[in-house]
Write a protein that holds these residues in place. Sequence first.
Motif, PDB file in Angstrom:
ATOM      1  N   VAL A 155      83.504  45.510  49.998  1.00 46.58           N
ATOM      2  CA  VAL A 155      83.641  44.084  49.647  1.00 46.58           C
ATOM      3  C   VAL A 155      84.342  43.897  48.291  1.00 46.58           C
ATOM      4  O   VAL A 155      85.294  43.108  48.200  1.00 46.58           O
ATOM      5  N   SER A 175      76.698  44.242  41.816  1.00 48.99           N
ATOM      6  CA  SER A 175      75.271  43.994  42.037  1.00 48.99           C
ATOM      7  C   SER A 175      74.435  45.012  41.269  1.00 48.99           C
ATOM      8  O   SER A 175      74.802  46.188  41.176  1.00 48.99           O
ATOM      9  N   ALA A 206      71.843  38.208  37.024  1.00 51.52           N
ATOM     10  CA  ALA A 206      72.351  36.828  37.037  1.00 51.52           C
ATOM     11  C   ALA A 206      72.850  36.392  35.658  1.00 51.52           C
ATOM     12  O   ALA A 206      73.804  35.612  35.558  1.00 51.52           O
ATOM     13  N   GLY A 225      77.956  36.833  48.080  1.00 58.44           N
ATOM     14  CA  GLY A 225      76.503  36.889  47.911  1.00 58.44           C
ATOM     15  C   GLY A 225      75.853  35.788  48.719  1.00 58.44           C
ATOM     16  O   GLY A 225      76.435  35.281  49.688  1.00 58.44           O
ATOM     17  N   GLY A 249      76.341  33.584  53.042  1.00 55.83           N
ATOM     18  CA  GLY A 249      75.443  34.050  54.097  1.00 55.83           C
ATOM     19  C   GLY A 249      75.908  33.748  55.512  1.00 55.83           C
ATOM     20  O   GLY A 249      76.873  33.025  55.732  1.00 55.83           O
ATOM     21  N   LEU A 410      79.833  32.208  60.079  1.00 53.27           N
ATOM     22  CA  LEU A 410      80.649  33.380  59.731  1.00 53.27           C
ATOM     23  C   LEU A 410      81.156  34.072  60.992  1.00 53.27           C
ATOM     24  O   LEU A 410      82.271  33.864  61.434  1.00 53.27           O
TER      25      LEU A 410
HETATM   26  P1  NAD Z   1      72.810  37.287  45.561  1.00 58.98           P
HETATM   27  O1  NAD Z   1      73.405  35.934  45.744  1.00 58.98           O
HETATM   28  O2  NAD Z   1      71.408  37.392  45.137  1.00 58.98           O
HETATM   29  O3  NAD Z   1      73.653  38.089  44.434  1.00 58.98           O
HETATM   30  C1  NAD Z   1      75.036  38.274  44.552  1.00 58.98           C
HETATM   31  C2  NAD Z   1      75.614  38.553  43.169  1.00 58.98           C
HETATM   32  O4  NAD Z   1      75.514  37.377  42.375  1.00 58.98           O
HETATM   33  C3  NAD Z   1      74.891  39.648  42.401  1.00 58.98           C
HETATM   34  O5  NAD Z   1      75.843  40.428  41.702  1.00 58.98           O
HETATM   35  C4  NAD Z   1      74.009  38.859  41.442  1.00 58.98           C
HETATM   36  O6  NAD Z   1      73.669  39.565  40.268  1.00 58.98           O
HETATM   37  C5  NAD Z   1      74.908  37.684  41.124  1.00 58.98           C
HETATM   38  N1  NAD Z   1      74.211  36.480  40.673  1.00 58.98           N
HETATM   39  C6  NAD Z   1      72.948  36.080  40.976  1.00 58.98           C
HETATM   40  N2  NAD Z   1      72.693  34.874  40.405  1.00 58.98           N
HETATM   41  C7  NAD Z   1      73.819  34.507  39.746  1.00 58.98           C
HETATM   42  C8  NAD Z   1      74.183  33.360  38.973  1.00 58.98           C
HETATM   43  N3  NAD Z   1      73.352  32.354  38.785  1.00 58.98           N
HETATM   44  N4  NAD Z   1      75.429  33.317  38.468  1.00 58.98           N
HETATM   45  C9  NAD Z   1      76.310  34.310  38.667  1.00 58.98           C
HETATM   46  N5  NAD Z   1      76.015  35.432  39.368  1.00 58.98           N
HETATM   47  C10 NAD Z   1      74.784  35.524  39.916  1.00 58.98           C
HETATM   48  O7  NAD Z   1      73.081  38.083  46.911  1.00 58.98           O
HETATM   49  P2  NAD Z   1      72.585  39.557  47.329  1.00 58.98           P
HETATM   50  O8  NAD Z   1      71.132  39.532  47.641  1.00 58.98           O
HETATM   51  O9  NAD Z   1      73.088  40.546  46.344  1.00 58.98           O
HETATM   52  O10 NAD Z   1      73.402  39.801  48.688  1.00 58.98           O
HETATM   53  C11 NAD Z   1      72.986  39.343  49.931  1.00 58.98           C
HETATM   54  C12 NAD Z   1      73.742  38.099  50.332  1.00 58.98           C
HETATM   55  O11 NAD Z   1      75.146  38.340  50.296  1.00 58.98           O
HETATM   56  C13 NAD Z   1      73.458  37.655  51.753  1.00 58.98           C
HETATM   57  O12 NAD Z   1      73.276  36.263  51.770  1.00 58.98           O
HETATM   58  C14 NAD Z   1      74.726  38.029  52.518  1.00 58.98           C
HETATM   59  O13 NAD Z   1      74.965  37.270  53.672  1.00 58.98           O
HETATM   60  C15 NAD Z   1      75.766  37.828  51.479  1.00 58.98           C
HETATM   61  N6  NAD Z   1      76.993  38.565  51.790  1.00 58.98           N
HETATM   62  C16 NAD Z   1      78.076  37.854  52.232  1.00 58.98           C
HETATM   63  C17 NAD Z   1      79.245  38.507  52.585  1.00 58.98           C
HETATM   64  C18 NAD Z   1      80.439  37.740  53.071  1.00 58.98           C
HETATM   65  O14 NAD Z   1      81.528  38.284  53.008  1.00 58.98           O
HETATM   66  N7  NAD Z   1      80.290  36.513  53.549  1.00 58.98           N
HETATM   67  C19 NAD Z   1      79.307  39.899  52.472  1.00 58.98           C
HETATM   68  C20 NAD Z   1      78.191  40.602  52.007  1.00 58.98           C
HETATM   69  C21 NAD Z   1      77.032  39.915  51.667  1.00 58.98           C
END
Ligand code: NAD
Length: 492
Positions: A155, A175, A206, A225, A249, A410
């Motif tokens: 990704v 992450s 975050a 994310g 998501g 998606l």
């Molecule tokens: P997450 O949203 O918790 O975190 C994603 C990233 O954002 C991490 O690096 C985290 O540290 C950062 N982050 C968290 N809060 C933030 C803020 N307030 N400001 C800036 N950055 C912040 O997601 P996760 O648990 O790491 O991953 C799982 C999610 O990712 C699932 O919902 C999944 O569907 C999604 N995902 C989507 C795709 C896609 O291409 N559509 C691909 C992979 C994963």
Amino acid sequence: MRFFNYIAGQWLPSTSDRWFPNVNPADTRDVIGEFPRSNAEDIARACAAARQAFTRWSRIPAPRRGEIIRRAGDIFTRRKEELAAIMTREMGKPLFETRGDIQEAIDTAYYSATETRRLFGYNTPSELPNKMNLSFRMPLGVCGIITAWNFPIAVPSWKIFPALAAGNTIVWKPSDDAPHSAVIFAEILQEAGVPPGVFNIVHGDAEAGAALVEHPDVRVVAFTGSTATGTQIAARCGALNKKVSLEMGGKNAVIIMEDADLALAIEGVLWGAFGTTGQRCTATSRLILHAPIHDTFLGMLIERARALTLGSGLDEQTQVGPVINERQCKKILDYIHIGQQEGARLALGGNRRTEGELAHGYFIEPTIFTDVQPTMRIWREEIFGPVLSVAKAESFEHAIALANDSDYGLSSAIYTRSVEYAFAAMRDIEAGITYINAPTIGAEAHMAFGGIKNTGNGHREGGWTVFDIFTEWKTVYVDFSGRLQRAQIDTE
Ligand code: NAD
């Protein structure tokens, strides 16, 4: 062992002197190392480095940048086995999957490198004589990249390689559940010849991510994310007038029609639902079975899902690895409880497994709910674990309506031998991606990737479309008439 941020070509601790542990989710006794819990000051240093490196990098001819990116692809190929083991150890998915994750980055590197010889603009006739009009793509400057843990290399590569190809510089906040893979990414780009400051990594949670979004030098934020985090970031980017691309998501549905090749469909549903332990944005989390084959298919599916081998991803026999961490493990178990309370029938699984070596990790058995109603939370909300919800459809139209009754959009799939069903599904399913006779997972580097509704904000990674995220258009008018020509006024 301690790992560091990568800023201006140097490995540096955070100015905060705070650290977080990176733990193997298959065996929490195994601590991979400590990584910097970075703050706004670290982000500012990285952004300054990226900003300073931009002019030189953006003026290198694009095909020369492409040569560096191609070399990165070669080094990823050389280090594939080593990196697969590192990735499996820190985030759990089996080795055959982490090899695939890295292969996707290799494909993306070669694809992006090739695109540096195109990056097409266009020219068009002017409405005035002796005047030429053209448009070309320009890099934006510093790109802020924020990613999830489930594809620690693939990704980020979808963003990093095209952004570099287009002449941008990067600050990446990976992450905190998969920071070691990010370190190897930096090592590889360094060895490939990416100059200091062009590519920077700031580890953390975050706090560091939010600081990156806020930093005034960051011109575009490319995020992968959860929808909750992405929506929050988009709101900030709106207020700060920044470009933002969101990959979020999913709640992806597969339809199995009565005329489908059921043996083929079983393979697709097993892989889609329980591959990566259901922790893919494109995972199959909703299964829609046409009534005439509902019971038969379910029987076959339960038997096969029951036989899947759980274990450490480092064991080549393992088919389903752990879930990522304690928080996610609890969340999935909570959803299983919610499903039971809502009145769905738990047809398989539902438990955390703790026998033998499994006791040291976060293992949840493949879980299937039947008799799921579209109003239930397990049907509507992203669980991000090995939990599949099954509903029955009385007709093709009913199946499509069930698939579309979702806040996400998606991926999607249909298994059928009917040309009529297949083409109607391609047209009617509301999703960014639709597979015919294949599972909901399986993106290829040269195809647009992304979703509609709460999955995205209109951008697409992969393929040509990713360059729309990482470039701006410049329009140029060249008047060689030697006199003032006024557009819309001098019409004779
Ligand atoms: P997450 O949203 O918790 O975190 C994603 C990233 O954002 C991490 O690096 C985290 O540290 C950062 N982050 C968290 N809060 C933030 C803020 N307030 N400001 C800036 N950055 C912040 O997601 P996760 O648990 O790491 O991953 C799982 C999610 O990712 C699932 O919902 C999944 O569907 C999604 N995902 C989507 C795709 C896609 O291409 N559509 C691909 C992979 C994963």
